[in-house]
Design a protein around this motif. Structure first.
Motif, PDB file in Angstrom:
ATOM      1  N   GLU A 123      -1.487  -3.951   5.699  1.00  0.00           N
ATOM      2  CA  GLU A 123      -1.033  -3.234   4.506  1.00  0.00           C
ATOM      3  C   GLU A 123      -0.532  -4.230   3.485  1.00  0.00           C
ATOM      4  O   GLU A 123       0.101  -5.235   3.836  1.00  0.00           O
ATOM      5  CB  GLU A 123       0.076  -2.251   4.870  1.00  0.00           C
ATOM      6  CG  GLU A 123      -0.344  -1.199   5.886  1.00  0.00           C
ATOM      7  CD  GLU A 123       0.816  -0.315   6.321  1.00  0.00           C
ATOM      8  OE1 GLU A 123       1.950  -0.533   5.811  1.00  0.00           O
ATOM      9  OE2 GLU A 123       0.601   0.568   7.161  1.00  0.00           O
ATOM     10  N   LEU A 124      -0.809  -3.943   2.215  1.00  0.00           N
ATOM     11  CA  LEU A 124      -0.413  -4.830   1.128  1.00  0.00           C
ATOM     12  C   LEU A 124       0.295  -4.031   0.049  1.00  0.00           C
ATOM     13  O   LEU A 124      -0.045  -2.876  -0.206  1.00  0.00           O
ATOM     14  CB  LEU A 124      -1.644  -5.526   0.523  1.00  0.00           C
ATOM     15  CG  LEU A 124      -2.496  -6.371   1.469  1.00  0.00           C
ATOM     16  CD1 LEU A 124      -3.796  -6.769   0.770  1.00  0.00           C
ATOM     17  CD2 LEU A 124      -1.742  -7.599   1.931  1.00  0.00           C
ATOM     18  N   GLY A 125       1.247  -4.662  -0.621  1.00  0.00           N
ATOM     19  CA  GLY A 125       1.909  -4.030  -1.758  1.00  0.00           C
ATOM     20  C   GLY A 125       2.922  -2.980  -1.345  1.00  0.00           C
ATOM     21  O   GLY A 125       3.109  -2.679  -0.163  1.00  0.00           O
ATOM     22  N   ARG A 126       3.551  -2.398  -2.367  1.00  0.00           N
ATOM     23  CA  ARG A 126       4.564  -1.365  -2.158  1.00  0.00           C
ATOM     24  C   ARG A 126       4.494  -0.341  -3.278  1.00  0.00           C
ATOM     25  O   ARG A 126       4.007  -0.619  -4.365  1.00  0.00           O
ATOM     26  CB  ARG A 126       5.967  -1.985  -2.110  1.00  0.00           C
ATOM     27  CG  ARG A 126       6.179  -2.989  -0.979  1.00  0.00           C
ATOM     28  CD  ARG A 126       7.564  -3.601  -1.048  1.00  0.00           C
ATOM     29  NE  ARG A 126       8.611  -2.599  -0.906  1.00  0.00           N
ATOM     30  CZ  ARG A 126       9.909  -2.861  -1.028  1.00  0.00           C
ATOM     31  NH1 ARG A 126      10.313  -4.096  -1.311  1.00  0.00           N
ATOM     32  NH2 ARG A 126      10.800  -1.899  -0.882  1.00  0.00           N
ATOM     33  N   GLY A 148     -10.631   5.313  -1.485  1.00  0.00           N
ATOM     34  CA  GLY A 148     -11.179   4.357  -0.540  1.00  0.00           C
ATOM     35  C   GLY A 148     -12.537   3.826  -0.948  1.00  0.00           C
ATOM     36  O   GLY A 148     -13.295   4.491  -1.668  1.00  0.00           O
ATOM     37  N   ALA A 149     -12.843   2.623  -0.501  1.00  0.00           N
ATOM     38  CA  ALA A 149     -14.155   2.029  -0.704  1.00  0.00           C
ATOM     39  C   ALA A 149     -14.513   1.212   0.533  1.00  0.00           C
ATOM     40  O   ALA A 149     -13.633   0.587   1.147  1.00  0.00           O
ATOM     41  CB  ALA A 149     -14.177   1.132  -1.945  1.00  0.00           C
ATOM     42  N   SER A 150     -15.780   1.234   0.917  1.00  0.00           N
ATOM     43  CA  SER A 150     -16.202   0.500   2.108  1.00  0.00           C
ATOM     44  C   SER A 150     -17.583  -0.079   1.907  1.00  0.00           C
ATOM     45  O   SER A 150     -18.381   0.418   1.102  1.00  0.00           O
ATOM     46  CB  SER A 150     -16.191   1.418   3.344  1.00  0.00           C
ATOM     47  OG  SER A 150     -17.046   2.527   3.157  1.00  0.00           O
ATOM     48  N   VAL A 151     -17.872  -1.139   2.651  1.00  0.00           N
ATOM     49  CA  VAL A 151     -19.197  -1.760   2.610  1.00  0.00           C
ATOM     50  C   VAL A 151     -19.554  -2.227   4.017  1.00  0.00           C
ATOM     51  O   VAL A 151     -18.677  -2.671   4.787  1.00  0.00           O
ATOM     52  CB  VAL A 151     -19.232  -2.937   1.609  1.00  0.00           C
ATOM     53  CG1 VAL A 151     -18.278  -4.047   2.029  1.00  0.00           C
ATOM     54  CG2 VAL A 151     -20.651  -3.474   1.451  1.00  0.00           C
ATOM     55  N   ASN A 164      -8.200   0.945   1.133  1.00  0.00           N
ATOM     56  CA  ASN A 164      -7.669   2.224   0.684  1.00  0.00           C
ATOM     57  C   ASN A 164      -6.488   1.998  -0.243  1.00  0.00           C
ATOM     58  O   ASN A 164      -5.623   1.146   0.034  1.00  0.00           O
ATOM     59  CB  ASN A 164      -7.187   3.066   1.871  1.00  0.00           C
ATOM     60  CG  ASN A 164      -8.313   3.549   2.752  1.00  0.00           C
ATOM     61  OD1 ASN A 164      -9.321   4.044   2.272  1.00  0.00           O
ATOM     62  ND2 ASN A 164      -8.147   3.396   4.051  1.00  0.00           N
ATOM     63  N   TYR A 165      -6.443   2.768  -1.317  1.00  0.00           N
ATOM     64  CA  TYR A 165      -5.291   2.762  -2.221  1.00  0.00           C
ATOM     65  C   TYR A 165      -4.464   4.018  -1.958  1.00  0.00           C
ATOM     66  O   TYR A 165      -5.003   5.130  -1.951  1.00  0.00           O
ATOM     67  CB  TYR A 165      -5.745   2.737  -3.677  1.00  0.00           C
ATOM     68  CG  TYR A 165      -4.614   2.981  -4.664  1.00  0.00           C
ATOM     69  CD1 TYR A 165      -3.653   2.009  -4.902  1.00  0.00           C
ATOM     70  CD2 TYR A 165      -4.517   4.200  -5.340  1.00  0.00           C
ATOM     71  CE1 TYR A 165      -2.619   2.236  -5.793  1.00  0.00           C
ATOM     72  CE2 TYR A 165      -3.486   4.427  -6.231  1.00  0.00           C
ATOM     73  CZ  TYR A 165      -2.536   3.442  -6.453  1.00  0.00           C
ATOM     74  OH  TYR A 165      -1.513   3.678  -7.327  1.00  0.00           O
ATOM     75  N   ARG A 166      -3.160   3.854  -1.733  1.00  0.00           N
ATOM     76  CA  ARG A 166      -2.285   4.971  -1.397  1.00  0.00           C
ATOM     77  C   ARG A 166      -1.013   4.970  -2.245  1.00  0.00           C
ATOM     78  O   ARG A 166       0.029   5.451  -1.815  1.00  0.00           O
ATOM     79  CB  ARG A 166      -1.894   4.906   0.085  1.00  0.00           C
ATOM     80  CG  ARG A 166      -3.082   4.936   1.053  1.00  0.00           C
ATOM     81  CD  ARG A 166      -2.620   4.816   2.488  1.00  0.00           C
ATOM     82  NE  ARG A 166      -3.721   4.722   3.437  1.00  0.00           N
ATOM     83  CZ  ARG A 166      -4.302   5.773   4.021  1.00  0.00           C
ATOM     84  NH1 ARG A 166      -3.881   6.992   3.733  1.00  0.00           N
ATOM     85  NH2 ARG A 166      -5.298   5.604   4.875  1.00  0.00           N
ATOM     86  N   PHE A 203      -1.701  -0.695  -0.730  1.00  0.00           N
ATOM     87  CA  PHE A 203      -3.069  -0.737  -0.224  1.00  0.00           C
ATOM     88  C   PHE A 203      -3.049  -0.977   1.286  1.00  0.00           C
ATOM     89  O   PHE A 203      -2.097  -1.560   1.823  1.00  0.00           O
ATOM     90  CB  PHE A 203      -3.869  -1.879  -0.865  1.00  0.00           C
ATOM     91  CG  PHE A 203      -4.089  -1.737  -2.340  1.00  0.00           C
ATOM     92  CD1 PHE A 203      -5.262  -1.174  -2.820  1.00  0.00           C
ATOM     93  CD2 PHE A 203      -3.139  -2.180  -3.255  1.00  0.00           C
ATOM     94  CE1 PHE A 203      -5.481  -1.056  -4.187  1.00  0.00           C
ATOM     95  CE2 PHE A 203      -3.348  -2.067  -4.615  1.00  0.00           C
ATOM     96  CZ  PHE A 203      -4.523  -1.496  -5.084  1.00  0.00           C
ATOM     97  N   ASP A 204      -4.102  -0.548   1.960  1.00  0.00           N
ATOM     98  CA  ASP A 204      -4.342  -1.016   3.330  1.00  0.00           C
ATOM     99  C   ASP A 204      -5.803  -1.448   3.429  1.00  0.00           C
ATOM    100  O   ASP A 204      -6.655  -0.998   2.657  1.00  0.00           O
ATOM    101  CB  ASP A 204      -3.994   0.058   4.368  1.00  0.00           C
ATOM    102  CG  ASP A 204      -4.819   1.324   4.244  1.00  0.00           C
ATOM    103  OD1 ASP A 204      -6.025   1.269   4.512  1.00  0.00           O
ATOM    104  OD2 ASP A 204      -4.243   2.371   3.882  1.00  0.00           O
TER     105      ASP A 204
END
Length: 294
Positions: free
Chosen positions: A85-88, A147-150, A137-139, A93-94
């Motif tokens: 997980e990143l940010g607050r 969410g975005a995936s590749v 994912n942005y939360r 984000f995760d």
């Protein structure tokens, strides 16, 4: 099974014994919230449905048809994953970054695109050409998830059960973007998914010649590109009631479009064009009842 001591013949013998099927089985080492390492058998986080495949995460009695047609469902593979997980607060984000067993080009066909390419028919997964997967994912907004995936495998042909089947590479790229917003009065979800299969016409020609005893489909042609998108919305009637304890009803609708032959290469190796009958649009409407909170 494949009987490798008998010229690689496909066998359908019935023998004593059994097997255990695992959807997830893994170990996780947590350094901190920013960085964890997970190894084992895991869900492939591509698209909206695979990542959130439990019945409380979609409306109706079945999973959205487009995603579950174009991709294996539920899609789980063996490998290693880096998560964190990143940010607050508003910048939360995760992420997941994974190296997994890749798809097998034997299983690609007209009706399911790469959906039949999950390994495991013969109790062995080839790691000759692994898959690389990333999801973010942005939360940062309460109730909202973006969410975005590749997904990328350099050569799905190298994961064939018989390595001599293909003399060319079949790179596969799949991407998706999805969103969900849960509000007191309503829930909305949407997803867009697409991708590309390299050398699809050569693959069509080869898969057409698979043994009749092979468990794989030989429906052709295999498309270079498949696509799926859907949106669903539900109204939370419970929010409008004074005594809603046992009255958690959610009327909903869903719209889907998907095409397993969005783009087909027609050349000397494949003389068939895309079949327009595989373009599918559908509306689903119904009523969900939740006897217990979630």
């Amino acid at each position: 099974e494949i009987e490798n001591t008998e010229n690689g013949e496909y066998e359908t013998e019935v023998e004593k014994g059994g097997e255990v099927a695992l959807e997830q089985f893994h170990l996780t080492y947590r350094l901190n919230n920013v960085f964890m390492v997970r190894a084992g058998h895991m869900i492939v986080p591509v698209g909206l449905t695979n990542t959130h495949h439990e019945p409380i995460n979609f409306f109706g009695t079945v999973r959205p048809e487009g995603e579950t047609t174009l991709l294996p469902s539920t899609w789980h593979e063996t490998g290693i994953s880096f998560i964190g997980e990143l940010g607050r607060k508003w910048a939360s984000f995760d992420y997941q970054a994974m190296i997994l067993a890749g798809l097998n080009a034997n299983g690609f066909d007209r009706n399911t695109w790469v959906g039949g390419g999950k390994q495991g028919f013969f109790e062995v997964d080839n790691f000759t050409s692994p898959a690389y997967v990333a999801r973010v994912n942005y939360r940062g907004v309460p109730g909202l998830r973006l969410g975005a995936s590749v997904y990328y495998v350099h050569n799905a042909a190298a994961n064939s059960d018989k390595p001599q089947t293909y003399t060319f590479k079949v790179p596969v790229t799949i991407w998706s973007v999805d969103a969900q917003y849960r509000h007191r009065y309503f829930t909305v979800r949407g997803n867009l998914l697409g991708g590309n299969v390299g050398n699809s016409s050569l693959l069509t020609a080869k898969n057409n010649k698979l043994s009749s005893k092979s468990p794989y489909s030989r429906l052709a042609p295999i498309a270079q590109r498949g696509v799926s998108y859907d949106v669903e919305a539900g109204l939370n009637l419970k929010a409008f009631m004074k005594n809603p304890k046992y009255l958690d009803f959610v009327p909903f609708f869903r719209y889907e479009y998907y095409n397993t032959q969005e783009k087909v290469i027609v050349d000397a190796n494949n003389l068939k064009a895309a079949d327009d009958r595989l373009k599918t649009q559908m509306w689903v409407a119904g009523l969900n009842y939740r006897p217990l909170p979630y």
